[in-house]
Design an enzyme around this catalytic site. Structure first.
Site, PDB file in Angstrom:
ATOM      1  N   HIS A 207       0.824  -1.209   0.000  1.00  0.00           N
ATOM      2  CA  HIS A 207       0.000   0.000   0.000  1.00  0.00           C
ATOM      3  C   HIS A 207       0.860   1.261   0.000  1.00  0.00           C
ATOM      4  O   HIS A 207       0.689   2.159  -0.826  1.00  0.00           O
ATOM      5  CB  HIS A 207      -0.921  -0.053   1.234  1.00  0.00           C
TER       6      HIS A 207
ATOM      7  N   THR B 174      -1.996  -6.456 -13.141  1.00  0.00           N
ATOM      8  CA  THR B 174      -0.876  -7.405 -12.961  1.00  0.00           C
ATOM      9  C   THR B 174      -0.404  -7.496 -11.514  1.00  0.00           C
ATOM     10  O   THR B 174       0.346  -8.406 -11.187  1.00  0.00           O
ATOM     11  CB  THR B 174       0.303  -7.019 -13.876  1.00  0.00           C
TER      12      THR B 174
ATOM     13  N   CYS C 160      -2.665  -2.192 -16.168  1.00  0.00           N
ATOM     14  CA  CYS C 160      -2.733  -1.062 -15.241  1.00  0.00           C
ATOM     15  C   CYS C 160      -2.097  -1.387 -13.889  1.00  0.00           C
ATOM     16  O   CYS C 160      -2.186  -0.609 -12.958  1.00  0.00           O
ATOM     17  CB  CYS C 160      -4.160  -0.573 -15.056  1.00  0.00           C
TER      18      CYS C 160
HETATM   19  C1  PEP Z   1      -3.862  -4.754  -9.846  1.00  0.00           C
HETATM   20  O1  PEP Z   1      -4.285  -5.638  -9.121  1.00  0.00           O
HETATM   21  O2  PEP Z   1      -2.967  -4.942 -10.689  1.00  0.00           O
HETATM   22  C2  PEP Z   1      -4.378  -3.389  -9.756  1.00  0.00           C
HETATM   23  C3  PEP Z   1      -4.004  -2.469 -10.618  1.00  0.00           C
HETATM   24  O3  PEP Z   1      -5.262  -3.100  -8.762  1.00  0.00           O
HETATM   25  P1  PEP Z   1      -4.905  -2.906  -7.221  1.00  0.00           P
HETATM   26  O4  PEP Z   1      -3.432  -2.666  -7.147  1.00  0.00           O
HETATM   27  O5  PEP Z   1      -5.713  -1.761  -6.774  1.00  0.00           O
HETATM   28  O6  PEP Z   1      -5.319  -4.209  -6.618  1.00  0.00           O
END
Ligand code: PEP
Ligand code: MG
Length: 846
Positions: free
Chosen positions: A425, A737, A801
């Protein structure tokens, strides 16, 4: 001229000299000869010849010296293929002996002759005869009998007289330099800098121009740009003979190059030579297609060029130099783009510690978000906010961060955590905010209650003590080292424009807040590829309503709480759409488990009970009931959307109403709505039906038509595998990813930091897969997902993303499998744009 040995080459304009066989210095000297510059006579020894010398097979020394056709002193310098690979130091003044000493004493004076001879005896003793360097410690180099002293010391230690024959001296020098290159530590050192195990060393044997005489004499270096900024500036250092040569070697006082009020300059002392040097440097820049530093000597007013090396440069200087060379038509734009290492742009985008500064490193961790910042230690988000309110810089120190810390992170200047990896995070939010961040600093002891940090060396840092976080290097430093500011100047913008012309894959930004979106625009992202909407619910006024919604028993109660959130969400989206001015904005529906919004400590639970007018025991029980053993695989993402559909209904309405509003006075908006954590086709069908229904209702209520695109975040392995049946319901897929890596490996993204370095060190994983996309495993799922998705839906827009979107290696993979764009943290957008351009240029070159 004798040329029997093809590996010993007198450098002329046409002699067969190549970087791959004689090294970069030899080749550069040949280029200078071709430019008709006044270069002293030079002979180049090839890698093969030096290799033979190391093995004891010596060339004919007298013949070699004869090639120089001069009776001046000689120097030998290393010439490796890449100057960064290092090499043995140059040895000067070869040929000094008793006879030459006597001659020079007459022509130059005793002091100059003594200095030359004594220095040669010293370097020969240390580097060639390998005698103990301490033997010269007590000698006074200015003493009148220094040469006698040095000769006697040599004879004592080496048990033979100091060699007088220049050929013998030269042979010794060549052999010692050749052997130094082949030594194990030198080999390991250069291999660490990327040299192959069998990298060769060339040597250049050059006639010396001493810069000693009766007219203007001296030596120095000169360049036409500033090393730190890359701006035009004639700079360097020059030591005239009258100042004494020792000063140059110890880096002591030397003349200024350009006129300077602080003291005498080369420009004033020797204006003709100064002008000549500037002309030579400009010619070298143009013809060698590079900013070069000239090493020169002036002897009786005449300029001699001993060497030319690429000007040392910071990343910001590298950008300006490359851009200016292209603007001046010296190199093509493509080459300017290829000359900059994409990750080096980080140095320009963030404040950083001055590379010259001393560093008091307390501990190290994972470099999670680049840049450096200094502040007073605070141990909670609330203290960070209080600190910001007082106008004080602070570093937020946490074991790990969670969504409750977001406000504190906004207020802090840097973040340090004990736990977590590159996609934890703190790392993700830090990168999004451009906030320097070091995570996983487990060598520090975090005493959260006592508010202290204990360094491995025992030093204790308390709340309020000043530390500096270097998120580029992963270092925690005591105090406040000097900083360099970010440099988004005209040269940077020009380079980025050229990158956009060259690249063939788009780059969007992951942006959750208006500030992120503005950064994304500044860095010319082609839209927002991921807006994580949950981050919008942590403002104090929204959190309470959010908690009411979570605690609602009946659908109606939930709806009424959501009705309060609706205008706030709508306002969020209107602002984002306006900032993005018609560029695509991809909004991900609510993703995290609900309990992330609930308090964890007793005081928080009490506050919540008060706000909801419920008994504390009720609240505590409900919070416990919402807890999960494995929340990342629990009730989150689309699973919430299916079981509590009112949340997505509210978000869809907010998006559509904002679309109408923002399109009224600005560019038309086509929002993209993304469903997270999908693993089955039916999930998409159910959510799509409800989102379509909300769209129809908003159209009817407002009488305004609009379009939108609905897509899926492919972040579970099953979604990738079943892409063919999911795609018909979608306009786009965006590969998440981060989660996809987590689920493919079965590797917790929040805990992997603990063992990742051991895994990488022992070669279990070549790299941290959260950092560099695992092309073999996770990549195969991407490839499958893309192929199967496009088979069912040829117009499907495809992207990545996850955090990998900003890494150059991962972008190469995304391009290869035909993705339309990558989306990454706003501060990584320029790096991604340049990396994408380089990939396209490389393909074009073939
Ligand atoms: C992911 O899981 O790659 C993503 C972009 O979403 P988050 O990092 O919010 O889980
Ligand atoms: Mg995810």
């Amino acid at each position: 001229m004798q040329q029997d040995n093809p590996d010993i080459t007198f450098i002329t304009a046409s002699a067969p000299v190549a970087t791959s066989s004689h090294g970069g210095r030899a080749k550069c000297l040949q280029r200078l000869v071709r430019l008709d510059l006044p270069v002293p006579k030079t002979v180049a020894l090839s890698f093969d010849e030096v290799h033979r010398i190391a093995a004891g097979d010596m060339p004919d020394m007298a013949a070699l010296i004869a090639q120089l056709q001069s009776d001046s002193l000689i120097c030998v310098r290393p010439s490796s293929e890449d100057p960064d690979w290092g090499g043995p130091g140059a040895i000067l003044n070869i040929g000094m002996n008793d006879a030459r000493h006597a001659e020079l004493s007459k022509s130059l004076g005793g002091e100059a002759a003594n200095a030359l001879y004594a220095r040669f005896i010293q370097s020969y003793s240390i580097h060639v005869a390998r005698l103990d360097p301490d033997m010269f410690d007590d000698m006074d180099m200015a003493a009148e009998d220094i040469c006698e002293q040095a000769l006697a010391a040599y004879e004592d230690e080496a048990e033979e007289p100091f060699p007088q024959d220049p050929a013998k001296q030269l042979g010794g020098v060549l052999r010692s330099m050749a052997r130094a290159w082949e030594g194990t530590s030198a080999r390991l050192l250069r291999q660490a800098k990327g040299a192959p195990a069998d990298a060769g060393l060339g040597l250049v044997v050059q006639e010396m121009v001493l810069g000693l005489g009766h007219g203007e004499c001296g030596s120095g270096v000169l360049q036409l740009v500033n090393t730190t900024t890359g701006m035009p500036q004639t700079t360097g250092r020059y030591l005239s003979q009258s100042q004494g040569r020792d000063a140059l070697e110890t880096g002591a006082a030397s003349l200024y190059i350009e006129k300077d009020p602080r003291g005498p300059s080369l420009e004033e002392e020797a204006p003709v030579a100064f002008e000549a040097l500037k002309v030579h440097a400009a010619l070298m820049r143009e013809r060698l297609r590079e900013e070069m530093q000239i090493e020169f000597t002036i002897e009786n007013g005449a300029v001699h060029i001993l060497d030319g090396v690429r000007v040392q440069r910071s990343a910001r200087a590298a950008v300006r130099i490359a851009v200016q060379l292209a603007k001046d038509g010296i190199i093509p734009r493509e080459e300017a783009l290829m000359r900059i290492e994409p990750r080096a742009l980080n140095e320009l985008l963030h404040r950083q510690i001055d590379p010259e500064a001393e560093r008091d490193v307390i501990a190290t961790g994972i470099a999670a978000s680049p840049g450096a910042a200094t502040g007073k230690i605070v141990f909670s988000a609330a203290e960070a906010q209080a600190s910001a309110a007082r106008g004080e810089n602070c570093v937020l120190v946490r074991r790990e961060t969670n969504p409750e810390d977001i406000r504190g992170m906004h207020a802090a200047n840097a973040v340090l955590t004990e736990r977590g990896g590159i996609t934890s995070h703190a790392a993700v939010i830090g990168r999004g905010l451009g906030l320097p961040c070091v995570v996983g600093a487990s060598s520090l002891r975090f005493q959260m209650r006592k508010k202290g940090l204990i360094a491995p060396d025992g030093r204790v840092f308390r709340e309020g003590d000043v530390i500096t976080i270097d998120g580029s290097e992963g270092q925690i430093l005591a105090g406040q080292p000097p900083m360099l500011e970010a440099a988004l100047d005209d040269a940077f913008q020009a380079l980025m424009d050229w990158a956009d012309d060259a690249r063939d894959i788009d780059v969007r930004a992951n942006a959750d807040t208006p500030a992120d979106a503005k950064t994304a625009r500044n860095f010319r992202a082609k839209g927002i590829g991921l807006c994580r909407t949950e981050h919008m619910f942590f403002d104090a006024d929204r959190l309470t309503v959010m908690r009411e919604m979570i605690f609602a028993d009946a659908s109606d109660d939930r709806r009424s709480a959501l009705e309060q959130l609706l205008p706030m969400q709508r306002a969020d989206f209107i602002e984002l759409f306006r900032i993005m001015e018609g560029q695509p904005v991809c909004i991900r529906l609510f993703d995290p488990p609900l309990h992330e919004f609930l308090p964890t400590d007793r005081a928080g639970l009490r506050d919540l009970a008060e706000a909801l007018s419920l008994p504390l025991s009720d609240v505590t029980r409900r919070v416990e009931a919402l807890g999960e053993y494995n929340p990342m695989l629990g009730m989150r993402g689309v699973r919430l959307g299916i079981t509590i559909p009112e949340i997505y209904d509210m978000q869809a309405r907010a998006i559509f109403e904002a679309t109408i509003e923002a399109s009224r006075d600005g560019d038309p908006v086509v929002p993209e709505i993304m469903i997270p954590l999908v693993s089955a086709k039916r999930e998409v069908e159910l959510v799509k039906t409800r989102v379509d229904a909300v769209a129809a209702a908003v159209r009817t209520e407002t009488g305004v038509d609009f379009t939108y695109r609905l897509g899926v975040m492919v972040e579970t392995p099953r979604a990738a595998l079943r892409a063919e049946e999911i795609a018909p319901h979608c306009h786009f897929f965006s590969f998440g990813t981060n989660d996809l890596t987590q689920m493919t490996y079965g590797l917790s993204r929040d805990d992997a930091g603990r063992f990742m370095s051991a895994y990488v060190q022992q070669g279990v994983y070549p790299e941290d897969p959260f950092h560099t996309l695992d092309a073999e495993g996770v990549g195969e799922l991407l490839k499958l997902g893309a192929e199967r998705g496009r088979r069912a839906q040829p117009d499907l827009t495809l992207s990545v993303c996850g955090e990998h979107g900003g890494s150059p290696e991962s972008i190469a993979f995304c391009r290869r499998i035909g993705l339309d764009y990558v989306s990454c943290s706003p501060f990584r957008v320029p790096v991604a744009r340049l990396a994408a351009a380089q990939l396209a240029i490389q393909d074009k070159i073939g």
